[in-house]
Design an enzyme around this catalytic site. Structure first.
Site, short mmCIF file in Angstrom:
data_model
loop_
_atom_site.label_atom_id
_atom_site.label_comp_id
_atom_site.label_asym_id
_atom_site.label_seq_id
_atom_site.Cartn_x
_atom_site.Cartn_y
_atom_site.Cartn_z
N SER A 101 0.72 -1.07 0.22
CA SER A 101 -0.02 -0.12 0.05
C SER A 101 0.87 1.28 0.16
CB SER A 101 -0.97 -0.22 1.15
OG SER A 101 -1.94 1.04 1.19
N GLU A 204 -2.09 -2.82 -7.95
CA GLU A 204 -3.24 -3.12 -7.13
C GLU A 204 -3.82 -1.93 -6.46
OE1 GLU A 204 -3.73 -2.88 -3.53
OE2 GLU A 204 -1.85 -1.95 -3.29
N HIS A 271 -5.45 -5.55 -1.39
CA HIS A 271 -5.98 -5.36 -0.03
C HIS A 271 -7.20 -6.19 0.44
CE1 HIS A 271 -3.67 -1.47 -0.78
NE2 HIS A 271 -4.29 -0.93 0.61
#
Length: 295
Positions: A101, A204, A271
């Site tokens: 992330s 992502e 996630h």
């Protein structure tokens, strides 16, 4: 001897109870956890001031008793640290950094400086090893065990992956990338992401409407970040509201069209529940239906 890891909070602040539960989850796997006290000194929405987070990072690498440095979560703030990192300090104790992330920006720069970097679950997610359903715990256990194996050495892993549209049946290159929005946010800065020659760029994201995802990828394309990439490989896009009957893959392939880069999808990375780890810079081999990464 059990694996020992140092915890860091390089980005957003995290609920203390969530951190404690994540630590308990790691300990259930036999991991020894070392963390500064306090781990966080909340500043706005950050885990601490820039100076605090940098000091914590350097202390984690200075600790001779640990074999890896693991981020408790992503969020926002990791990019603020880059121009203050003491690369000589980190290179003296080249432990793997683990996270994803917002930690994407650190992983990219760790690899640029020859330091090991693992895109994998954050500490907070380890709470699921205790609290999730039996089926989910099975998935999470496998992912954390794969992460531990990568920390301890080079391990061969295989992931499902399929082409979207016209794409080579076989392709090889170093793995790079991470969170799409984070990478796009670095464009035009000294920390800007530039895919290595022949890279398989994994992307992502979470919670972004499709127009924002298209905009972020467009920014990377137009900024030259993907000029040397061999392919883009999509992980999961959790909680990203769809647009009518369109397919996100079709939109992103259209966005990549100026570069003629092939698109693949279906990687269990992101996630959601499925977030299998991968080593930044490892050589991946795409063959029909899968991505194999050599040990």
């Amino acid at each position: 001897m059990p694996l020992a890891i140092s915890l860091i909070a390089p980005s957003s602040v995290t609920d203390d109870d969530a951190v404690a539960r994540g630590i308990q989850g790691l300990e259930s796997l036999g991991i020894t956890v070392s963390l500064p006290r306090p781990l966080q000194r909340p500043t706005r929405y950050l885990a601490g001031s820039r100076e605090w987070r940098l000091a914590q990072l350097h202390a984690a690498y200075d600790d001779p008793k640990t074999q890896a440095v693991w981020a408790i979560r992503g969020g926002y703030g990791a990019a603020q640290l880059l121009d203050g990192v003491d690369w000589a300090c980190l290179s003296a104790h080249p432990k793997p950094l683990v996270g994803y992330s917002d930690v994407t920006v650190l992983l990219d720069h760790w690899h640029r400086h020859g330091l090991p970097a693992l895109h994998g679950p954050v500490v907070k997610a380890a709470a699921g090893l205790l609290d999730a359903s039996p089926a989910e715990r099975e998935v999470l256990t496998r992912q954390f065990e794969e992460t531990l194996a990568l920390i301890e050495g080079e391990v061969a892993l295989t992931y499902p992956l399929s082409p979207w549209g016209e794409a080579p049946a076989t392709l090889s290159g170093p793995l790079a990338g991470g969170n799409l929005t984070t990478l796009a946010s670095l464009a035009g800065t000294p920390a800007a992401f530039v895919a290595p020659q022949g890279a398989l760029v994994i992307l992502e994201d979470v919670g972004e409407p499709w127009y924002r995802l298209e905009r972020a990828l467009w920014q990377l394309v137009q900024g030259g970040a993907l000029d040397r990439a061999a392919a883009v490989c999509l992980g999961t896009f959790e909680g990203c509201p769809p647009w009518g009957d369109a397919r996100l893959e079709a939109i992103l392939l259209e966005t990549l069209a100026p570069l003629g880069i092939p698109l693949y999808h279906g990687l269990p990375v992101g996630h959601g529940l499925h977030n299998r780890p991968w080593r930044y810079g490892a050589i991946g081999h795409i063959t029909p239906g899968r991505l194999a990464v050599a040990g």
